[in-house]
Design a protein around this motif. Structure first.
Motif, PDB file in Angstrom:
ATOM      1  N   ASN B  44       0.828  -1.202   0.000  1.00 11.44           N
ATOM      2  CA  ASN B  44       0.000   0.000   0.000  1.00 11.44           C
ATOM      3  C   ASN B  44       0.865   1.257   0.000  1.00 11.44           C
ATOM      4  O   ASN B  44       0.585   2.232  -0.694  1.00 11.44           O
ATOM      5  CB  ASN B  44      -0.883  -0.028   1.253  1.00 11.44           C
ATOM      6  CG  ASN B  44      -2.148   0.777   1.078  1.00 11.44           C
ATOM      7  OD1 ASN B  44      -2.482   1.194  -0.018  1.00 11.44           O
ATOM      8  ND2 ASN B  44      -2.856   0.992   2.175  1.00 11.44           N
ATOM      9  N   MET B  45       1.966   1.208   0.782  1.00 14.46           N
ATOM     10  CA  MET B  45       2.889   2.337   0.877  1.00 14.46           C
ATOM     11  C   MET B  45       3.473   2.670  -0.484  1.00 14.46           C
ATOM     12  O   MET B  45       3.512   3.813  -0.900  1.00 14.46           O
ATOM     13  CB  MET B  45       4.053   1.936   1.785  1.00 14.46           C
ATOM     14  CG  MET B  45       4.126   2.662   3.083  1.00 14.46           C
ATOM     15  SD  MET B  45       5.492   1.963   4.015  1.00 14.46           S
ATOM     16  CE  MET B  45       4.719   1.935   5.615  1.00 14.46           C
ATOM     17  N   MET B  46       3.953   1.606  -1.168  1.00 11.60           N
ATOM     18  CA  MET B  46       4.594   1.830  -2.456  1.00 11.60           C
ATOM     19  C   MET B  46       3.550   1.979  -3.557  1.00 11.60           C
ATOM     20  O   MET B  46       3.397   3.048  -4.154  1.00 11.60           O
ATOM     21  CB  MET B  46       5.529   0.648  -2.774  1.00 11.60           C
ATOM     22  CG  MET B  46       6.179   0.738  -4.137  1.00 11.60           C
ATOM     23  SD  MET B  46       7.257   2.182  -4.210  1.00 11.60           S
ATOM     24  CE  MET B  46       7.428   2.400  -5.981  1.00 11.60           C
ATOM     25  N   VAL B 236      -4.587  -8.039  -0.708  1.00 13.92           N
ATOM     26  CA  VAL B 236      -5.075  -7.543   0.580  1.00 13.92           C
ATOM     27  C   VAL B 236      -5.432  -6.052   0.543  1.00 13.92           C
ATOM     28  O   VAL B 236      -6.566  -5.689   0.852  1.00 13.92           O
ATOM     29  CB  VAL B 236      -4.057  -7.901   1.694  1.00 13.92           C
ATOM     30  CG1 VAL B 236      -4.202  -7.022   2.907  1.00 13.92           C
ATOM     31  CG2 VAL B 236      -4.196  -9.368   2.056  1.00 13.92           C
ATOM     32  N   PRO B 237      -4.511  -5.179   0.127  1.00 16.78           N
ATOM     33  CA  PRO B 237      -4.916  -3.766   0.053  1.00 16.78           C
ATOM     34  C   PRO B 237      -5.935  -3.472  -1.052  1.00 16.78           C
ATOM     35  O   PRO B 237      -6.803  -2.613  -0.862  1.00 16.78           O
ATOM     36  CB  PRO B 237      -3.606  -3.019  -0.196  1.00 16.78           C
ATOM     37  CG  PRO B 237      -2.645  -4.029  -0.639  1.00 16.78           C
ATOM     38  CD  PRO B 237      -3.076  -5.340  -0.121  1.00 16.78           C
ATOM     39  N   LEU B 238      -5.848  -4.170  -2.191  1.00 16.04           N
ATOM     40  CA  LEU B 238      -6.777  -3.876  -3.287  1.00 16.04           C
ATOM     41  C   LEU B 238      -8.214  -4.197  -2.892  1.00 16.04           C
ATOM     42  O   LEU B 238      -9.137  -3.428  -3.144  1.00 16.04           O
ATOM     43  CB  LEU B 238      -6.410  -4.679  -4.527  1.00 16.04           C
ATOM     44  CG  LEU B 238      -5.390  -4.051  -5.456  1.00 16.04           C
ATOM     45  CD1 LEU B 238      -4.992  -5.044  -6.521  1.00 16.04           C
ATOM     46  CD2 LEU B 238      -5.946  -2.800  -6.099  1.00 16.04           C
ATOM     47  N   ILE B 239      -8.403  -5.362  -2.266  1.00 15.01           N
ATOM     48  CA  ILE B 239      -9.750  -5.770  -1.893  1.00 15.01           C
ATOM     49  C   ILE B 239     -10.269  -4.864  -0.777  1.00 15.01           C
ATOM     50  O   ILE B 239     -11.417  -4.429  -0.787  1.00 15.01           O
ATOM     51  CB  ILE B 239      -9.766  -7.258  -1.470  1.00 15.01           C
ATOM     52  CG1 ILE B 239      -9.436  -8.125  -2.680  1.00 15.01           C
ATOM     53  CG2 ILE B 239     -11.113  -7.644  -0.895  1.00 15.01           C
ATOM     54  CD1 ILE B 239      -9.218  -9.580  -2.353  1.00 15.01           C
ATOM     55  N   GLY B 240      -9.389  -4.569   0.187  1.00 16.58           N
ATOM     56  CA  GLY B 240      -9.824  -3.727   1.299  1.00 16.58           C
ATOM     57  C   GLY B 240     -10.003  -2.278   0.898  1.00 16.58           C
ATOM     58  O   GLY B 240     -10.926  -1.605   1.351  1.00 16.58           O
ATOM     59  N   LEU B 246      -6.935   1.641   6.782  1.00 15.34           N
ATOM     60  CA  LEU B 246      -7.874   0.605   7.215  1.00 15.34           C
ATOM     61  C   LEU B 246      -8.106  -0.452   6.144  1.00 15.34           C
ATOM     62  O   LEU B 246      -8.451  -1.584   6.469  1.00 15.34           O
ATOM     63  CB  LEU B 246      -9.212   1.250   7.572  1.00 15.34           C
ATOM     64  CG  LEU B 246      -9.397   1.652   9.028  1.00 15.34           C
ATOM     65  CD1 LEU B 246     -10.802   2.184   9.226  1.00 15.34           C
ATOM     66  CD2 LEU B 246      -9.157   0.459   9.951  1.00 15.34           C
ATOM     67  N   GLY B 247      -7.924  -0.072   4.865  1.00 15.39           N
ATOM     68  CA  GLY B 247      -8.200  -0.991   3.765  1.00 15.39           C
ATOM     69  C   GLY B 247      -7.505  -2.330   3.930  1.00 15.39           C
ATOM     70  O   GLY B 247      -8.162  -3.383   3.953  1.00 15.39           O
ATOM     71  N   PRO B 248      -6.161  -2.341   4.069  1.00 19.40           N
ATOM     72  CA  PRO B 248      -5.472  -3.613   4.224  1.00 19.40           C
ATOM     73  C   PRO B 248      -5.928  -4.398   5.451  1.00 19.40           C
ATOM     74  O   PRO B 248      -5.900  -5.633   5.436  1.00 19.40           O
ATOM     75  CB  PRO B 248      -4.004  -3.209   4.349  1.00 19.40           C
ATOM     76  CG  PRO B 248      -3.928  -1.900   3.655  1.00 19.40           C
ATOM     77  CD  PRO B 248      -5.231  -1.214   3.907  1.00 19.40           C
ATOM     78  N   VAL B 249      -6.343  -3.700   6.517  1.00 22.10           N
ATOM     79  CA  VAL B 249      -6.813  -4.419   7.710  1.00 22.10           C
ATOM     80  C   VAL B 249      -8.045  -5.237   7.333  1.00 22.10           C
ATOM     81  O   VAL B 249      -8.115  -6.448   7.577  1.00 22.10           O
ATOM     82  CB  VAL B 249      -7.151  -3.431   8.851  1.00 22.10           C
ATOM     83  CG1 VAL B 249      -7.667  -4.194  10.066  1.00 22.10           C
ATOM     84  CG2 VAL B 249      -5.937  -2.596   9.211  1.00 22.10           C
ATOM     85  N   ALA B 250      -9.010  -4.572   6.682  1.00 21.10           N
ATOM     86  CA  ALA B 250     -10.217  -5.273   6.244  1.00 21.10           C
ATOM     87  C   ALA B 250      -9.843  -6.370   5.254  1.00 21.10           C
ATOM     88  O   ALA B 250     -10.349  -7.492   5.323  1.00 21.10           O
ATOM     89  CB  ALA B 250     -11.188  -4.287   5.608  1.00 21.10           C
ATOM     90  N   GLY B 251      -8.926  -6.046   4.330  1.00 20.67           N
ATOM     91  CA  GLY B 251      -8.523  -7.003   3.308  1.00 20.67           C
ATOM     92  C   GLY B 251      -7.870  -8.239   3.907  1.00 20.67           C
ATOM     93  O   GLY B 251      -8.171  -9.360   3.506  1.00 20.67           O
TER      94      GLY B 251
END
Lengths: 288, 311
Positions: B44-46, B236-240, B246-251
Motif C-alpha cells: 500500500n505504501m509503495m 489484501v490492500p486492493l480488496i480492502g 484501514l483498507g489492508p486491515v479489512a482485506g
C-alpha cells in the motif's frame, strides 16, 4: 562447427516462437497502450486445446493451429468486450491489475482442470532430417515454417491499408481517431482478438515441441517481455531481432551451462535494457 | 490519535492470544492475518500511494526470511538477525529501484516481475542458502515469539502508513500517482521519493519475512519465492481499499477468512477466486470494501439529515 550450427538452428526455432509471442504483445501494446499480463495464459490455452484435440480425436496436431486460433480469437473478443474495454482511460495501476487478475484466474483454472502434470503427445510429424551433419527434427521444421507463415500474415494484416491505418490512428490518439471516423471500438476489438489468437497459435506450436503445464505460458511470456523490452516496446522489427538474439543466447547458454543459467542470463538482459534506455520503454515517446 | 489508540488496543488483544489459552488454530489465523497485513501495508505504501505496481513484495519477504535463518544458524542473536533481514532486503530493493524507478510507468512493474523469478533461480543455485533443497532453522523457538512480534509489526505498519498518508511526504507521493509531470513541475523530486518509499516498503517486507521465518522454521525456495505471497500482498490492500490505512486491515481479515472457508469448500478454487476478486474490485469497486462502506455510511447520513429537515 556442426555443434554450433545445431545450436543455432535450435535457437532459431526458439527465437521464432518468441518472436510470435512478442508480436502479439506488441500489437496490443501498440494499439491500446496496454501491457497484457494475461497473454501467457492464452498461450497455455492454445497448448491445452491442441493437447486435448490430439489425444481425444487422434487428428494431426497441425489441426491444433487453426482450432487454437479460432478459440483464441473468440475468447479474446469476449475478454476484450467484458474486461479490457472497461479499462480505456483508466489509470495504469488499474489496467495492470485487471490483466494480472485475469492471468491469476487463468492460471488457477488450468491448474484446476489439468493438475501439474507434464503433458506431451507423440502424434504428428516425427523423425529427423540430416543436413550437412546437422540433425533437425521435422517437428522443429514444422514449427519454424508455421511461425514464419503466421508472423508474415499478421504483419500483412497490420500493414494493410485500412486495418493498419486504423490501428495506428487509435495508437496515436484515441479521441482524434474517433472524431475522424475511425471505428475505435472495432479496431481495439480486432487488435486484441488477433493478439490472443496469436498467443493461442504459439501455444499450439509449443505443445508440439515441448511439454504442456499450467505454467508453460507464463514462462514463455516472461521471455516475450524481455524480447519486447530489449527490442523496444512498439517496434516490431526491433522485437524480431531481439527474439532471434535471445533465442540464440538461450540455445547456447542451455547447452554450455544449463537451463536455469540460460534463464538467468535472459532475465538479467531485461535490467540491462532498462539501464541503457534512459527514456523508458518507448524511447523518446515515453514522455507522455 | 484515536485511530492509533484503537490499533494499539487491537494489537495488544491479538498479541496476548497465545498466552490466554486461545486455541492454536485461532492463533494461527490471527498470525497469518497479521503477516498478510504487514505485506499489504508495505504494498500500500509503495503501490497504493505512488501507483507503481509491485509484483514482488512476497519475494522481498523471502529475502528477509532467508537472511534471518542464515544469520541465526550462523550464531547471531535473533534481534541482530532481524536487523540484518531488514537491511539486506532494503539493499536488495535498490537493485529494482535504481534500475527502474528513474523511468516512468511499467518499467518498475517489469523489474519487479523479473526480480521474483531471478531470486528463485538464483537461490536455487546458491549453495550457501541450501540450494534447491532449502534450509532449516536450527534453533527451536516457541511460536508465541513470532506471533507477538508479527502482531506488533502489523500494528506498527498500520500506524506508520496512517502517519505517512497524512504527512507532506504522503501528499507528495499521491501527487506522483496523480500526475508525475505536474508533481515534478512543482518541485517534487519524484525519482528520489519513489526509490525512498520503495526501500522503506521493502524493509518492512524484510522484517515480516524474517519474523515469518521464525514461525515456519524451514525454507524451500519454491514456496518462499512463490508468486502466491506476492499476489496476497497486493490482493489484501486492493480488496480492502488502497490509499487507506484501514483498507489492508479489512482485506487481510477477509482474505484469511476466505482462505479458510475455501480450504473446506473448494481448496483448488483458491487462485481463481482471488483473481476474480481482484478483477471485480479493480473494475467496479475502485476504493475497495472500506471505500464502499464509507459511501454507504455517507448515504445513510445524508438520508437521515434529509429526514430531519423534512420533519
Amino acid at each position: 562447427m556442426t555443434l554450433i550450427l545445431q545450436l543455432a538452428i535450435n535457437g532459431l526455432v526458439f527465437g521464432s516462437l518468441l518472436g510470435l509471442v512478442a508480436l502479439g504483445l506488441a500489437l496490443v501494446f501498440g494499439v491500446m497502450r496496454l501491457v497484457n499480463f494475461a497473454h501467457g495464459e492464452f498461450i497455455t490455452l492454445g497448448a491445452y486445446a491442441t493437447y486435448l484435440l490430439v489425444t481425444t480425436t487422434g487428428v494431426s496436431p497441425l489441426w491444433g493451429i487453426p482450432i487454437a486460433a479460432l478459440l483464441g480469437a473468440t475468447i479474446g473478443l469476449a475478454v476484450q468486450m467484458l474486461v479490457i474495454s472497461r479499462l480505456a482511460g483508466r489509470p495504469e495501476l488499474e489496467a495492470l491489475m485487471a490483466t494480472y487478475a485475469l492471468s491469476i484466474v487463468g492460471l488457477g483454472l488450468f491448474a484446476l482442470a489439468f493438475g501439474g502434470d507434464f503433458r506431451t503427445y507423440s502424434a504428428g510429424p516425427a523423425g529427423n532430417v540430416t543436413l550437412a551433419g546437422v540433425v533437425v527434427g521435422w517437428r522443429s521444421i514444422t514449427v519454424l515454417v508455421a511461425c514464419v507463415i503466421v508472423g508474415a500474415a499478421t504483419l500483412a494484416l497490420v500493414s494493410r491499408a485500412r486495418t493498419g491505418l486504423g490501428f495506428r490512428a487509435v495508437a496515436q490518439n484515441r479521441e482524434a481517431a474517433a472524431a475522424c471516423g475511425v471505428n475505435v471500438v472495432a479496431s481495439e476489438r480486432l487488435a486484441f482478438s488477433v493478439s490472443v489468437a496469436l498467443a493461442a497459435i504459439c501455444g499450439a506450436l509449443i505443445s508440439f515441441i515441448g511439454t504442456t503445464t499450467p505454467n508453460v505460458g507464463h514462462e514463455w511470456l516472461l521471455d516475450g517481455f524481455v524480447v519486447v523490452i530489449v527490442g523496444g516496446l512498439g517496434s516490431i522489427s526491433g522485437a524480431l531481432v531481439a527474439a532471434l538474439a535471445i533465442g540464440l543466447l538461450h540455445s547456447f547458454a542451455s547447452y554450455f551451462l544449463d537451463d536455469s543459467w540460460a534463464q538467468i542470463m535472459t532475465y538479467v538482459l531485461l535490467y540491462v535494457a532498462l539501464l541503457v534506455r534512459p527514456h523508458g520503454l518507448l524511447g523518446a515517446r515515453s514522455a507522455t | 490519535m484515536r485511530f492509533a489508540a484503537i490499533t494499539v488496543a487491537a494489537a495488544a488483544l491479538a498479541a496476548v492470544m497465545p498466552f490466554a489459552g486461545v486455541s492454536v488454530y485461532a492463533g494461527t489465523l490471527v498470525y497469518y492475518a497479521a503477516y498478510y497485513l504487514v505485506l499489504g501495508q508495505a504494498w500500500n505504501m509503495m503501490s497504493g500511494l505512488t501507483g507503481y505496481v509491485s509484483f514482488t513484495h512476497g519475494a522481498l519477504a523471502g529475502i528477509g526470511a532467508y537472511t534471518a535463518v542464515l544469520a541465526i544458524n550462523g550464531g547471531w542473536p535473533i534481534t541482530l538477525a532481524l536487523v540484518a533481514a531488514v537491511a539486506v532486503t532494503a539493499f536488495a530493493s535498490l537493485v529494482i529501484g535504481v534500475t527502474s524507478l528513474r523511468l516512468r510507468g511499467t518499467a518498475f512493474t517489469f523489474a519487479t516481475l523479473f526480480f521474483q523469478e531471478l531470486l528463485l533461480l538464483g537461490v536455487r543455485k546458491l549453495p550457501a542458502a541450501g540450494g534447491a533443497a532449502g534450509t532449516t532453522l536450527q534453533e527451536i523457538l516457541p511460536t508465541s515469539l513470532p506471533h507477538v512480534l508479527m502482531v506488533l509489526t502489523a500494528a506498527g505498519a498500520t500506524i506508520a502508513f496512517a502517519l505517512l498518508r497524512r504527512s507532506r511526504t504522503g501528499v507528495r507521493l499521491l501527487a506522483i500517482k496523480g500526475d508525475e509531470d505536474a508533481a515534478a513541475a512543482v518541485g517534487i523530486d519524484a525519482t528520489r521519493l519513489k526509490i525512498g518509499v520503495f526501500c522503506a516498503s521493502a524493509a518492512l517486507c524484510g522484517l515480516a519475512g524474517g519474523i515469518h521465518a521464525l514461525f515456519i522454521a524451514s525454507l524451500h525456495p519454491e514456496s518462499v519465492f512463490s508468486v502466491d505471497t506476492s499476489i496476497v500482498a497486493l490482493a489484501v490492500p486492493l480488496i480492502g481499499g488502497v490509499e487507506t490505512a484501514l483498507g489492508p486491515v479489512a482485506g487481510a481479515i477477509l482474505y484469511v477468512g476466505l482462505r479458510e472457508i475455501l480450504q473446506i469448500v473448494a481448496p483448488s478454487l483458491h487462485l481463481v477466486i482471488v483473481g476474480l476478486l481482484i478483477l471485480l474490485v479493480t473494475l467496479f469497486l475502485r476504493d475497495g470494501i472500506i471505500g464502499a462502506a464509507r459511501r454507504l455510511l455517507q448515504r445513510r447520513r445524508t438520508y437521515r439529515a434529509a429526514l430531519e429537515t423534512a420533519r
